[in-house]
Design a protein around this motif. Structure first.
Motif, PDB file in Angstrom:
ATOM      1  N   LEU A 111       0.826  -1.209   0.000  1.00  0.00           N
ATOM      2  CA  LEU A 111       0.000   0.000   0.000  1.00  0.00           C
ATOM      3  C   LEU A 111       0.861   1.261   0.000  1.00  0.00           C
ATOM      4  N   PRO A 112       0.407   2.330  -0.663  1.00  0.00           N
ATOM      5  CA  PRO A 112       1.151   3.608  -0.671  1.00  0.00           C
ATOM      6  C   PRO A 112       0.901   4.384   0.620  1.00  0.00           C
ATOM      7  N   LEU A 113       1.574   3.995   1.676  1.00  0.00           N
ATOM      8  CA  LEU A 113       1.329   4.559   3.000  1.00  0.00           C
ATOM      9  C   LEU A 113       2.325   5.664   3.327  1.00  0.00           C
ATOM     10  N   GLU A 114       1.917   6.538   4.239  1.00  0.00           N
ATOM     11  CA  GLU A 114       2.789   7.630   4.670  1.00  0.00           C
ATOM     12  C   GLU A 114       3.765   7.187   5.749  1.00  0.00           C
ATOM     13  N   PHE A 115       3.501   6.031   6.349  1.00  0.00           N
ATOM     14  CA  PHE A 115       4.334   5.531   7.433  1.00  0.00           C
ATOM     15  C   PHE A 115       4.817   4.124   7.081  1.00  0.00           C
ATOM     16  N   SER A 116       5.753   3.631   7.859  1.00  0.00           N
ATOM     17  CA  SER A 116       6.324   2.310   7.601  1.00  0.00           C
ATOM     18  C   SER A 116       5.244   1.227   7.660  1.00  0.00           C
TER      19      SER A 116
END
Length: 443
Positions: A111-116
């Protein structure tokens, strides 16, 4: 300057230069409270010099203006906000205080996540009962909302810039040994270490370890072939950096040489190393500092010797648990010196005699210790020494530390203060009982 810092200087380890965020007390005592990763002169905490910050802001603004126009000069529509990618729901339920140990979390790496992604997997174990077995999308929505509360715009901007920096390297650098980029445990680790992790008990770990000083565990870990391959990969990366004149991030503010392994594609493999091998050991030996909830890491190599860093000043790591493995090559000196575990409040206090310990590196062998265990490295007097380090961090522990200030379970000075408070309390109680007895006798 503390006696320890003076001793470090006398032994060839210069006191660490304090970062911009370090207190003047830490600087005076020669202890760098956080050896923060450094990106092109800007620390990971986002605190460059004021003049540099102004330049960055000005340049960023001009880039944004140009980036919003296409070739015809017309304004392009802005990218959709994250809420359109992952709708945010009202968050009215609290996280659990303790994780569900036997819950198998989802994988979020695609997924294109902002966090790890590993942070999401770790946090999932703390979800409320009604969400624990929900769809992955529902869990992502819930966890993103929580994480965004604790992440400022500047933090997210810094993370995005770092992601772009890494992507630029990975898109252009050609690996030498692709086998390193995926975890192949039987090819990486010695059999004794694999057997201990497979059994996953305190006794199995202690069977392969020695604890020469409290809280410092030494054991054989890496196969010689793995060490050779990783050394060759780092050398190949540095050759590419030199040929392309690419400006890279050094491991931290204290080391001028070395490379961040995560930045050229080894992050996934090192995630596996932390999650499947370091965390089981840390759960046993360092539960009081988040050893069972390690969810992010900073992986790098450091280089010492001729025309490299010579020594390393007295400091603590920006980690809950640190894995330090010598890769080679031929060298003399370079011993680590340890001087006791301290919380931030007591980081500059004096060392007690029983806390002093020196460790000599052996290629392929590792040591595991708390990040807050004060230490430094003596001068490498000949040859070249290269070490792999994995700073393992727990976001859960760091959040709890904001509210739970008692460090007496692991800080030696806090333990001493607690014992003194208990002694005074017992003494006061005894005196009160004696006074009461005297009054009753007089009556």
């Amino acid at each position: 300057m503390s006696q320890d810092a003076a001793a470090a200087t006398a032994s060839g380890s210069a006191p660490a230069t304090a970062t911009a965020s370090a207190s003047t007390t830490a600087a005076a005592a020669g202890v760098n409270r956080r050896a923060e990763p450094q990106i092109l002169g800007i620390t990971a905490s986002g605190t460059p010099p004021v003049t540099e910050l102004r330049n960055v802001n000005a340049n960023s603004a001009s880039r944004i203006d140009r980036g919003n126009r296409n070739g015809n000069g017309a304004l392009m529509p802005p990218p959709p906000p994250p809420s359109q990618l992952y709708p945010v729901y009202n968050n009215t339920q609290r996280l659990r205080l303790n994780p569900v140990a036997d819950h198998q979390p989802d994988n979020y790496e695609d997924l294109p996540l902002e966090f790890s992604p590993l942070l999401f997997s770790s946090l999932e174990r703390y979800l409320p009962p009604s969400l624990l077995n929900s769809s992955r999308e529902a869990k992502v929505n819930y966890m993103r909302e929580i994480l965004q509360r604790y992440s400022t715009d500047s933090d997210r901007t810094r993370v995005q810039k770092h992601r772009e920096y890494r992507q630029k390297i990975i898109s252009n650098y050609q690996p030498l040994h692709r086998d390193l980029y995926t975890m192949h445990a039987t090819n990486f680790f010695v059999p004794s270490f694999l057997n201990a992790v497979s059994e996953n008990t305190e006794q199995s770990f202690r069977n392969i370890m020695r604890e020469p000083s409290p809280g410092i565990f030494a054991f054989e870990m890496l196969q010689p072939r793995f060490c050779e391959m990783l050394l060759a990969e780092v050398e190949n990366f540095e050759k590419w950096v030199h040929e392309t004149k690419f400006r890279i991030m050094r491991p931290n503010t204290m080391n001028r040489y070395g490379a961040v392994l995560d930045d050229f594609g080894l992050e996934t493999m090192l995630d596996k190393l932390m999650e499947e091998f370091v965390r089981p050991m840390s759960r046993v030996f360092f539960p009081e500092v988040g050893g069972s909830s390690l969810d992010t890491h900073h992986g790098f190599v450091v280089e010492y010797g001729m025309e490299r860093d010579v020594d390393l000043g007295f400091h603590v790591d920006d980690s809950e648990v640190t894995l330090n493995v010598c890769l080679g090559k031929q060298f003399s000196g370079g011993e680590l010196f340890f001087r006791g575990v301290r919380c931030e409040k007591h980081v500059n206090t004096e060392t007690q005699p029983h806390e002093s310990f020196d460790y000599s590196h052996v290629p392929g062998c590792a040591i595991l210790h708390r990040g807050r265990h004060r230490h430094g490295a003596r001068a490498t007097t000949s040859g070249n020494r290269i070490n792999l380090l994995l700073w393992c961090r727990s976001s859960t522990f760091r959040e709890l530390r904001k509210y739970h200030k008692d460090c007496s379970s692991w800080c030696a000075e806090c333990q001493k203060e607690k014992r003194e408070r208990q002694r005074l309390s017992v003494q006061a109680t005894r005196l009160e009982l004696l006074r009461r007895e005297a009054r009753e006798t007089a009556a």
